[in-house]
Design a protein around this motif. Structure first.
Motif, PDB file in Angstrom:
ATOM      1  N   ILE A   5      26.998  14.539   4.032  1.00  0.00           N
ATOM      2  CA  ILE A   5      28.449  14.382   4.928  1.00  0.00           C
ATOM      3  C   ILE A   5      29.058  15.545   4.282  1.00  0.00           C
ATOM      4  CG2 ILE A   5      30.512  13.033   4.744  1.00  0.00           C
ATOM      5  CD1 ILE A   5      28.828  10.255   4.751  1.00  0.00           C
ATOM      6  N   ALA A   6      29.085  15.893   2.960  1.00  0.00           N
ATOM      7  CA  ALA A   6      29.604  17.122   2.559  1.00  0.00           C
ATOM      8  C   ALA A   6      29.588  18.448   3.440  1.00  0.00           C
ATOM      9  CB  ALA A   6      29.310  17.414   1.060  1.00  0.00           C
ATOM     10  N   GLY A   7      28.335  18.388   4.105  1.00  0.00           N
ATOM     11  CA  GLY A   7      27.897  19.521   4.927  1.00  0.00           C
ATOM     12  C   GLY A   7      28.670  19.561   6.100  1.00  0.00           C
ATOM     13  N   ILE A   8      29.165  18.498   6.610  1.00  0.00           N
ATOM     14  CA  ILE A   8      29.823  18.402   7.773  1.00  0.00           C
ATOM     15  C   ILE A   8      31.063  19.327   7.790  1.00  0.00           C
ATOM     16  CG2 ILE A   8      31.078  16.896   9.324  1.00  0.00           C
ATOM     17  CD1 ILE A   8      29.132  14.608   8.685  1.00  0.00           C
ATOM     18  N   GLY A   9      31.699  19.026   6.759  1.00  0.00           N
ATOM     19  CA  GLY A   9      33.011  20.118   6.552  1.00  0.00           C
ATOM     20  C   GLY A   9      32.833  21.375   6.679  1.00  0.00           C
ATOM     21  N   LEU A  10      31.779  21.732   5.840  1.00  0.00           N
ATOM     22  CA  LEU A  10      31.354  23.222   5.871  1.00  0.00           C
ATOM     23  C   LEU A  10      30.948  23.848   7.014  1.00  0.00           C
ATOM     24  CD1 LEU A  10      30.682  25.855   4.226  1.00  0.00           C
ATOM     25  CD2 LEU A  10      28.463  24.911   3.712  1.00  0.00           C
ATOM     26  N   ALA A  11      30.146  22.786   7.691  1.00  0.00           N
ATOM     27  CA  ALA A  11      29.705  23.306   9.179  1.00  0.00           C
ATOM     28  C   ALA A  11      30.967  23.583  10.236  1.00  0.00           C
ATOM     29  CB  ALA A  11      28.995  22.206   9.926  1.00  0.00           C
TER      30      ALA A  11
ATOM     31  N   PHE B 121      19.856  23.251   7.814  1.00  0.00           N
ATOM     32  CA  PHE B 121      19.876  24.533   7.262  1.00  0.00           C
ATOM     33  C   PHE B 121      19.870  25.532   8.572  1.00  0.00           C
ATOM     34  CE2 PHE B 121      17.749  28.919   6.430  1.00  0.00           C
ATOM     35  CZ  PHE B 121      18.850  29.128   5.342  1.00  0.00           C
ATOM     36  N   ALA B 122      19.168  25.368   9.586  1.00  0.00           N
ATOM     37  CA  ALA B 122      19.014  26.052  10.771  1.00  0.00           C
ATOM     38  C   ALA B 122      20.528  26.189  11.329  1.00  0.00           C
ATOM     39  CB  ALA B 122      17.953  25.920  11.574  1.00  0.00           C
ATOM     40  N   VAL B 123      21.036  24.989  11.594  1.00  0.00           N
ATOM     41  CA  VAL B 123      22.089  24.703  12.209  1.00  0.00           C
ATOM     42  C   VAL B 123      23.260  25.290  11.557  1.00  0.00           C
ATOM     43  CG1 VAL B 123      24.151  22.805  12.893  1.00  0.00           C
ATOM     44  CG2 VAL B 123      21.519  22.455  13.097  1.00  0.00           C
ATOM     45  N   LEU B 124      23.476  25.518  10.128  1.00  0.00           N
ATOM     46  CA  LEU B 124      24.470  26.315   9.455  1.00  0.00           C
ATOM     47  C   LEU B 124      24.087  27.786   9.364  1.00  0.00           C
ATOM     48  CD1 LEU B 124      24.941  23.933   6.207  1.00  0.00           C
ATOM     49  CD2 LEU B 124      26.542  24.136   8.163  1.00  0.00           C
ATOM     50  N   ALA B 125      22.927  28.183   9.413  1.00  0.00           N
ATOM     51  CA  ALA B 125      22.432  29.606   9.480  1.00  0.00           C
ATOM     52  C   ALA B 125      22.843  30.237  10.672  1.00  0.00           C
ATOM     53  CB  ALA B 125      21.171  29.630   9.313  1.00  0.00           C
TER      54      ALA B 125
END
Length: 391
Positions: free
Chosen positions: A238-244, A293-297
Motif C-alpha cells: 500500500i505504501a508504494g501506491i503513494g510513491l507511484a 517494480f516494472a510499473v514504477l520503473a
C-alpha cells in the motif's frame, strides 16, 4: 517573438495552475481512505465517487456558458474558487453520513468542475497574447498535483485524514489570490452562447474530438480510482501506491513542457494520436499483470501518454472552436471526457473488477482507448481543418 516567461502575469497564471491542481492532488488520492475511516462501505465509496462526474456533466457547460455570455472569466473563477473553499469545510464538518456526504460532495464538484476549463481558457488567452507555449503553463498543474500527494501524505501521517480538506481549502484560496494578477479578455460584442453552441455542433472536427475524448479521457481518469487495486493485485504494498502517484504526476510536468516541441515536429493532431496510442498500449500492458517494480520503473509512460495528451488536447479545442466560445468549448470537452467518460469507465470498470478482476478492467481501458483512436484517425488524416474557424 514571445515575451519573457517570468513576468508578473506568467507567475500569477502559473501559480493559479499550481494551486488548483495542488488542491486536487491533496484531496482525491486520499478521499477513499478518508471515507473508509468514517465508516463508509466499498459500495458507498463507489457511489460517492460517481457523484463528481455526474455533477460535472452539467456544471462544466454551465460555467463555460456563463463565462462566454458575460465575458467575465476571472470573476466567475474567483467565485468558483471561494465556493470550493466553503464547500470543503461543509464537507468535513457536515458530511458524517452517506447521504450528507454525497450531497455536499456534489456541491463541492459543482464549483470544482468549473475551475479546470476556465483556467485553461484564461491560459489559452494569455498564450495567444504572448506567444508562450501552453505546455509551459500547464506543467505547473502537474507539479502541483505531484507535490500535493507528497505533502498531504506527510500531513496525514502527522495528524489525521481530515487534514486533506484543510490542505484543499488552503490551495484553492491560494489559487484565488494568484488569479487576481491574471488578465481576462473581453469581447466588444455580447456573445449569443446558444447560437454559438449550434455552431460548435456543426464543426465535424470538434465533434469527432469529443467522441475521442469520451473514449480516451475516461480511462485516464478512471485509472486514478482503480490503480490502487491494480497495484495490490500485482503484489505491491500500500505504501508504494503513494510513491507511484508521485512519480506518475511528476512525469507529466516535463512532457507538458515539451509538448510544444512535439507539436512543432509532428503536428498537433499527430501528437495527440501518438499520446493516445501510447496510453492504449499502457492499459493493455497493465492488463497482462506486470511486476510492481516494472510499473514504477516505467512511470514516465504516464507523462508520455496522459501529460502529452492533456496539454495538446486543450490546444486542439482552442484551434478548432470560435474564440468567443473558447471557455464553453473547453467546458463541453472536459464534461465529455472528465465527466461522462469518467463516469462510464468507472461504472463498467467497477463491474469488471467484481466479475473478472482488476486486470480485465485495464484490458477494457485499453480497448476503449483503441476505439478512441478511430475518430482521432479521421481528424488527423481525413478531415482537415478549414482555413478559418467561425469567430
Amino acid at each position: 517573438m514571445g515575451k519573457p516567461f517570468w513576468r508578473r502575469e506568467s507567475v500569477c497564471i502559473s501559480g493559479l495552475f499550481l494551486f488548483i491542481y495542488f488542491a486536487l492532488g491533496a484531496l482525491y488520492p486520499l478521499l477513499s481512505h478518508y471515507l473508509k475511516s468514517i465508516g463508509m462501505s466499498g459500495t458507498q465509496i463507489g457511489l460517492i465517487v460517481s457523484v463528481g462526474p455526474i455533477v460535472a456533466i452539467f456544471a462544466q457547460p454551465f460555467w463555460g456558458m456563463l463565462c462566454d455570455r458575460f465575458q467575465m472569466s476571472r470573476q466567475v473563477l474567483s467565485g468558483i474558487l471561494l465556493g470550493a473553499v466553503a464547500a470543503s469545510f461543509l464537507l468535513l464538518w457536515g458530511g458524517k453520513s452517506f447521504i450528507a456526504f454525497a450531497l455536499l460532495y456534489g456541491v463541492l464538484h459543482f464549483f470544482q468542475s468549473g475551475a479546470v476549463p476556465i483556467s485553461d481558457g484564461l491560459a489559452l488567452g494569455y498564450v495567444t497574447r504572448t506567444g508562450i507555449e501552453f505546455g509551459r503553463i500547464r506543467q505547473w498543474g502537474a507539479i502541483g498535483f505531484a507535490l500535493a500527494t507528497l505533502v498531504a501524505g506527510m500531513l496525514v501521517d502527522a495528524f489525521w485524514l481530515g487534514v486533506i480538506f484543510y490542505v484543499y481549502a488552503f490551495a484553492q484560496f491560494s489559487a484565488f489570490l494568484f488569479l487576481q494578477g491574471v488578465q481576462t479578455e473581453r469581447s466588444v460584442e455580447a456573445v449569443n452562447v446558444f447560437k454559438g453552441l449550434s455552431e460548435l455542433i456543426r464543426l465535424p472536427r470538434y465533434m469527432l474530438f469529443l467522441a475521442s475524448a469520451f473514449l480516451i479521457f475516461g480511462p485516464i481518469n478512471a485509472h486514478n480510482i482503480f490503480f490502487g487495486l491494480l497495484y495490490e493485485q500485482l503484489g505491491g504494498q500500500i505504501a508504494g501506491i503513494g510513491l507511484a502517484f508521485l512519480l506518475f504526476a511528476g512525469s507529466e510536468a516535463p512532457f507538458m513542457k515539451w509538448s510544444g516541441f512535439f507539436i512543432k515536429r509532428l503536428g498537433l493532431e499527430k501528437t495527440i494520436f501518438i499520446a493516445a496510442l501510447v496510453s492504449s498500449l499502457r492499459w493493455f500492458w497493465y492488463g497482462t499483470g506486470p511486476t510492481p517494480f516494472a510499473v514504477l520503473a516505467l512511470f514516465f509512460i504516464q507523462g508520455f501518454s496522459a501529460g502529452l495528451y492533456l496539454a495538446s488536447a486543450t490546444q486542439f479545442v482552442r484551434e478548432n472552436a470560435p474564440d468567443t466560445l473558447r471557455v464553453t468549448a473547453l467546458a463541453v470537452y472536459t464534461s465529455m471526457g472528465l465527466g461522462l467518460g469518467s463516469m462510464a469507465a468507472n461504472v463498467v470498470g467497477g463491474m469488471l473488477v467484481d466479475t473478472y478482476g482488476v486486470l480485465r478492467t485495464y484490458t477494457f481501458f485499453g480497448g476503449l482507448t483503441v476505439l478512441g483512436l478511430v475518430p482521432l484517425t479521421l481528424v488527423t488524416w481525413f478531415i482537415k481543418r478549414k482555413s478559418t474557424v467561425l469567430q
